[in-house]
Design a protein around this motif. Structure first.
Motif, mmCIF file in Angstrom:
data_model
loop_
_atom_site.group_PDB
_atom_site.id
_atom_site.type_symbol
_atom_site.label_atom_id
_atom_site.label_comp_id
_atom_site.label_asym_id
_atom_site.label_seq_id
_atom_site.Cartn_x
_atom_site.Cartn_y
_atom_site.Cartn_z
ATOM 1 N N ILE A 167 0.846 -1.208 0.000
ATOM 2 C CA ILE A 167 0.000 0.000 0.000
ATOM 3 C C ILE A 167 0.877 1.252 0.000
ATOM 4 O O ILE A 167 0.567 2.251 -0.678
ATOM 5 C CB ILE A 167 -0.957 -0.024 1.205
ATOM 6 C CG1 ILE A 167 -2.026 -1.106 1.010
ATOM 7 C CG2 ILE A 167 -1.623 1.338 1.398
ATOM 8 C CD1 ILE A 167 -2.950 -1.294 2.199
ATOM 9 N N CYS A 168 1.978 1.213 0.742
ATOM 10 C CA CYS A 168 2.913 2.346 0.723
ATOM 11 C C CYS A 168 3.487 2.560 -0.676
ATOM 12 O O CYS A 168 3.650 3.704 -1.129
ATOM 13 C CB CYS A 168 4.047 2.105 1.720
ATOM 14 S SG CYS A 168 3.543 2.181 3.450
ATOM 15 N N GLU A 169 3.799 1.471 -1.372
ATOM 16 C CA GLU A 169 4.280 1.586 -2.751
ATOM 17 C C GLU A 169 3.216 2.195 -3.660
ATOM 18 O O GLU A 169 3.530 2.969 -4.570
ATOM 19 C CB GLU A 169 4.694 0.205 -3.263
ATOM 20 C CG GLU A 169 5.901 -0.387 -2.554
ATOM 21 C CD GLU A 169 6.179 -1.814 -2.980
ATOM 22 O OE1 GLU A 169 5.401 -2.355 -3.805
ATOM 23 O OE2 GLU A 169 7.162 -2.408 -2.494
ATOM 24 N N VAL A 170 1.950 1.855 -3.387
ATOM 25 C CA VAL A 170 0.853 2.448 -4.156
ATOM 26 C C VAL A 170 0.790 3.953 -3.907
ATOM 27 O O VAL A 170 0.593 4.751 -4.835
ATOM 28 C CB VAL A 170 -0.487 1.775 -3.792
ATOM 29 C CG1 VAL A 170 -1.654 2.513 -4.460
ATOM 30 C CG2 VAL A 170 -0.485 0.319 -4.213
ATOM 31 N N TYR A 171 0.959 4.357 -2.654
ATOM 32 C CA TYR A 171 0.994 5.790 -2.332
ATOM 33 C C TYR A 171 2.119 6.488 -3.096
ATOM 34 O O TYR A 171 1.924 7.559 -3.679
ATOM 35 C CB TYR A 171 1.190 5.997 -0.833
ATOM 36 C CG TYR A 171 -0.090 6.030 -0.032
ATOM 37 C CD1 TYR A 171 -0.976 7.093 -0.138
ATOM 38 C CD2 TYR A 171 -0.410 4.992 0.841
ATOM 39 C CE1 TYR A 171 -2.150 7.117 0.607
ATOM 40 C CE2 TYR A 171 -1.577 5.002 1.586
ATOM 41 C CZ TYR A 171 -2.445 6.069 1.467
ATOM 42 O OH TYR A 171 -3.608 6.098 2.189
ATOM 43 N N LEU A 172 3.302 5.891 -3.066
ATOM 44 C CA LEU A 172 4.447 6.503 -3.746
ATOM 45 C C LEU A 172 4.204 6.621 -5.240
ATOM 46 O O LEU A 172 4.505 7.654 -5.856
ATOM 47 C CB LEU A 172 5.715 5.679 -3.469
ATOM 48 C CG LEU A 172 6.220 5.700 -2.021
ATOM 49 C CD1 LEU A 172 7.356 4.698 -1.841
ATOM 50 C CD2 LEU A 172 6.685 7.089 -1.633
ATOM 51 N N HIS A 173 3.649 5.574 -5.838
ATOM 52 C CA HIS A 173 3.334 5.612 -7.265
ATOM 53 C C HIS A 173 2.288 6.686 -7.569
ATOM 54 O O HIS A 173 2.443 7.471 -8.527
ATOM 55 C CB HIS A 173 2.832 4.246 -7.726
ATOM 56 C CG HIS A 173 2.272 4.244 -9.113
ATOM 57 N ND1 HIS A 173 3.059 4.325 -10.249
ATOM 58 C CD2 HIS A 173 0.972 4.200 -9.562
ATOM 59 C CE1 HIS A 173 2.296 4.319 -11.316
ATOM 60 N NE2 HIS A 173 1.035 4.249 -10.930
ATOM 61 N N SER A 174 1.244 6.740 -6.755
ATOM 62 C CA SER A 174 0.183 7.726 -6.981
ATOM 63 C C SER A 174 0.720 9.147 -6.811
ATOM 64 O O SER A 174 0.339 10.055 -7.565
ATOM 65 C CB SER A 174 -0.975 7.487 -6.003
ATOM 66 O OG SER A 174 -1.492 6.173 -6.135
ATOM 67 N N LEU A 175 1.611 9.343 -5.840
ATOM 68 C CA LEU A 175 2.204 10.665 -5.639
ATOM 69 C C LEU A 175 3.048 11.078 -6.836
ATOM 70 O O LEU A 175 3.033 12.251 -7.248
ATOM 71 C CB LEU A 175 3.055 10.660 -4.371
ATOM 72 C CG LEU A 175 2.283 10.712 -3.042
ATOM 73 C CD1 LEU A 175 3.200 10.379 -1.871
ATOM 74 C CD2 LEU A 175 1.650 12.080 -2.853
ATOM 75 N N ARG A 176 3.767 10.130 -7.413
ATOM 76 C CA ARG A 176 4.565 10.455 -8.604
ATOM 77 C C ARG A 176 3.663 10.822 -9.780
ATOM 78 O O ARG A 176 3.992 11.714 -10.568
ATOM 79 C CB ARG A 176 5.468 9.273 -8.958
ATOM 80 C CG ARG A 176 6.556 8.993 -7.926
ATOM 81 C CD ARG A 176 7.534 7.940 -8.415
ATOM 82 N NE ARG A 176 8.490 7.577 -7.374
ATOM 83 C CZ ARG A 176 8.389 6.505 -6.612
ATOM 84 N NH1 ARG A 176 7.374 5.657 -6.788
ATOM 85 N NH2 ARG A 176 9.289 6.244 -5.689
ATOM 86 N N VAL A 177 2.525 10.132 -9.896
ATOM 87 C CA VAL A 177 1.566 10.461 -10.955
ATOM 88 C C VAL A 177 1.033 11.879 -10.771
ATOM 89 O O VAL A 177 0.980 12.679 -11.722
ATOM 90 C CB VAL A 177 0.398 9.447 -10.971
ATOM 91 C CG1 VAL A 177 -0.703 9.914 -11.926
ATOM 92 C CG2 VAL A 177 0.888 8.076 -11.382
ATOM 93 N N VAL A 178 0.655 12.218 -9.543
ATOM 94 C CA VAL A 178 0.144 13.564 -9.260
ATOM 95 C C VAL A 178 1.224 14.608 -9.537
ATOM 96 O O VAL A 178 0.954 15.654 -10.142
ATOM 97 C CB VAL A 178 -0.351 13.659 -7.806
ATOM 98 C CG1 VAL A 178 -0.710 15.107 -7.451
ATOM 99 C CG2 VAL A 178 -1.568 12.763 -7.590
ATOM 100 N N ASN A 179 2.454 14.334 -9.114
ATOM 101 C CA ASN A 179 3.545 15.290 -9.321
ATOM 102 C C ASN A 179 3.808 15.506 -10.805
ATOM 103 O O ASN A 179 4.043 16.641 -11.252
ATOM 104 C CB ASN A 179 4.811 14.774 -8.627
ATOM 105 C CG ASN A 179 5.944 15.767 -8.707
ATOM 106 O OD1 ASN A 179 5.788 16.948 -8.405
ATOM 107 N ND2 ASN A 179 7.111 15.298 -9.127
#
Length: 318
Positions: A146-158
């Motif tokens: 789930i933390c990896e999902v957060y990191l991936h989603s944050l990179r998408v938003v950025n």
């Protein structure tokens, strides 16, 4: 819907019915499935109510009567994917995922009100040595994922923020600023959910709600590191987005001020002919060269030029 999984050489495979040491994934349950969870697995109604509540905050709880443990965390999910200016816009929210440990039957359940594609992706993940027979380890590996999902989603938003920043540098309009507002909402959801995730992991570690063995300490440390990294990234991206939004809002305000200043200057200039023609139109006595039609026109033109030069010199008109 209910799906059953068990470990097979480090990977997960689906099975037809539950067996000791399996993972039971439940989402969008029917009344019949809820009855089975409550009666066959003896899950308390309070746990089921919390597990399928969209607004339930992240926390850990224990049912001493059945020795069952409930852990709730938030996971990102895609709210919508639109397309503007030829670019895909992905907006995120967070959705609670509940873990229930049933030591009597050696089951681990994940429950979600809506289908979560990331759990499906986790189930298909290979090479991660997932073992459903060790529920504590399984929980930590799921939290790590789930933390990896957060990191991936944050990179998408950025990435989307930078793309729209380039668009705003070319031309600024309200719709693009509203898109930036949607990005800010996604980051706010992530910030709040990561804070809850951090608190829940700390509760699991120090309150011993879930008994973490020494062999799983390293995995727990990795989860805490990933949460800290995701929280830091979220804070940085939020600050960047606020800076971009404030900067372009100021640009819009400056453009509006410039437009109003120009319109004010034009209004002053156009008022000069009105003043001259009003005097000559009212047949005021003693006006010079009143019998010549071109004289008031010439005076109006000269006065307009003088006012224009004065406004230009005082930088009211640039």
């Amino acid at each position: 819907m209910i799906t059953y999984y068990r470990s097979n050489h480090g990977a997960l495979e689906t099975i037809d019915k539950p067996e000791p040491g399996c993972w039971i994934n439940v989402y969008e349950p029917t009344e019949k499935e809820l009855g089975w969870l409550s009666q066959s697995l003896d899950i308390s109604p309070n746990f089921l109510s919390k597990a399928f509540d969209e607004e339930e905050s992240a926390h850990a709880d224990i049912d001493p009567d059945n020795d069952q443990v409930l852990v709730i965390v938030d996971c990102p999910y895609v709210v919508s994917e639109d397309c503007q200016h030829g670019k895909k816009i992905t907006q995120y929210d967070t959705l609670p995922i509940s873990f229930i440990f049933i030591p009597k039957e050696k089951y681990l359940l994940t429950l979600s009100l809506h289908h979560n594609e990331y759990l499906d992706e986790f189930a298909k993940k290979k090479g991660s040595t997932i073992d459903t027979a060790h529920p504590q380890q399984f929980l930590l590996k799921t939290l790590l994922f789930i933390c990896e999902v957060y990191l991936h989603s944050l990179r998408v938003v950025n990435r989307q923020i930078h793309e729209y920043e380039k668009l705003l540098r070319k031309r600024i309009n309200d719709s693009d600023l509203l898109v930036m507002l949607d990005f800010e909402k996604s980051l706010i959801y992530f910030t709040t959910s990561l804070q809850g995730l951090r608190a829940t992991v700390s509760h699991v570690e120090f309150k011993e709600t879930v008994h973490i063995t020494s062999a799983e300490d390293e995995l727990l440390d990795n989860v805490k590191i990933e949460i800290a990294q995701a929280s830091e990234m979220c804070n940085i991206y939020t600050d960047i987005l606020e800076g971009i939004t404030d900067a372009f809002s100021n640009v819009l305000n400056n453009n509006l001020n410039t437009t109003m200043r120009i319109l004010t200057g034009i209004t002053i200039i156009l008022a000069m002919p009105t003043i001259i023609f009003s005097f000559y139109g009212m047949n005021v006595a003693g006006l010079p060269l009143a019998e010549l039609w071109w004289y008031p026109v010439l005076m109006a033109v000269i006065l307009c030029v003088i006012v224009f030069l004065v406004l230009k010199y005082t930088r009211i008109l640039k």
